[in-house]
Write a protein that holds these residues in place. Structure first.
Motif, PDB file in Angstrom:
ATOM      1  N   ASN A  18       0.829  -1.202   0.098  1.00  0.00           N
ATOM      2  CA  ASN A  18       0.088  -0.100   0.192  1.00  0.00           C
ATOM      3  C   ASN A  18       0.815   1.210   0.034  1.00  0.00           C
ATOM      4  N   VAL A  20       1.287   4.939   1.214  1.00  0.00           N
ATOM      5  CA  VAL A  20       0.765   5.492   2.233  1.00  0.00           C
ATOM      6  C   VAL A  20       1.648   6.684   2.575  1.00  0.00           C
ATOM      7  N   THR A  22       2.612   8.902   5.829  1.00  0.00           N
ATOM      8  CA  THR A  22       2.629   8.678   7.299  1.00  0.00           C
ATOM      9  C   THR A  22       3.984   9.589   7.721  1.00  0.00           C
ATOM     10  N   ASP A  29       5.123  -0.586   8.518  1.00  0.00           N
ATOM     11  CA  ASP A  29       3.720  -1.198   8.247  1.00  0.00           C
ATOM     12  C   ASP A  29       2.850  -0.674   9.649  1.00  0.00           C
ATOM     13  N   SER A  32      -0.692   4.976   9.497  1.00  0.00           N
ATOM     14  CA  SER A  32      -0.528   5.958   8.423  1.00  0.00           C
ATOM     15  C   SER A  32      -1.573   6.883   8.504  1.00  0.00           C
ATOM     16  N   GLU A  34      -2.663   8.563   5.427  1.00  0.00           N
ATOM     17  CA  GLU A  34      -3.800   8.293   4.178  1.00  0.00           C
ATOM     18  C   GLU A  34      -3.030   7.256   3.347  1.00  0.00           C
ATOM     19  N   ARG A  35      -3.948   6.427   2.932  1.00  0.00           N
ATOM     20  CA  ARG A  35      -3.504   5.451   1.755  1.00  0.00           C
ATOM     21  C   ARG A  35      -3.756   6.144   0.594  1.00  0.00           C
ATOM     22  N   PHE A  38      -1.749   1.584  -4.491  1.00  0.00           N
ATOM     23  CA  PHE A  38      -1.112   0.395  -4.308  1.00  0.00           C
ATOM     24  C   PHE A  38      -0.164  -0.233  -5.179  1.00  0.00           C
TER      25      PHE A  38
END
Length: 83
Positions: A18, A20, A22, A29, A32, A34-35, A38
């Motif tokens: 993904n 992200v 952050t 992992d 975060s 916002e995504r 991908f």
């Protein structure tokens, strides 16, 4: 500092990432903000390999977010076919 990087998911030997936004101090992992897309390096056939919400990417970059080297490479590759 806010950074845009890949967070790994998927099964063992079957990675799925993904993209992200952050804080740079958070784990890879971890939490975060916002995504924004991908990356599926194992995609085959008609499956989509890469999807990026370019409007959100531009928003975060304009507000000072830094791209990781891998994300910068993927964004550059994604921009090439569109041109």
């Amino acid at each position: 500092m806010v950074v845009i990087r890949l967070a790994r998911g998927g099964a063992k030997k079957r990675p799925f990432y993904n993209m992200v936004v952050t804080d740079s101090r958070n784990r890879r992992d971890g939490r975060s903000v916002e995504r924004i897309g991908f990356y599926n390096p194992m995609a085959s056939g008609a499956a989509e390999t890469l999807r990026i919400a370019t409007d959100r990417l531009e928003y975060w970059v304009n507000n000072g977010a830094q791209l990781s080297p891998t994300v910068a490479r993927l964004v550059k590759q994604n921009a090439k076919p569109a041109a």
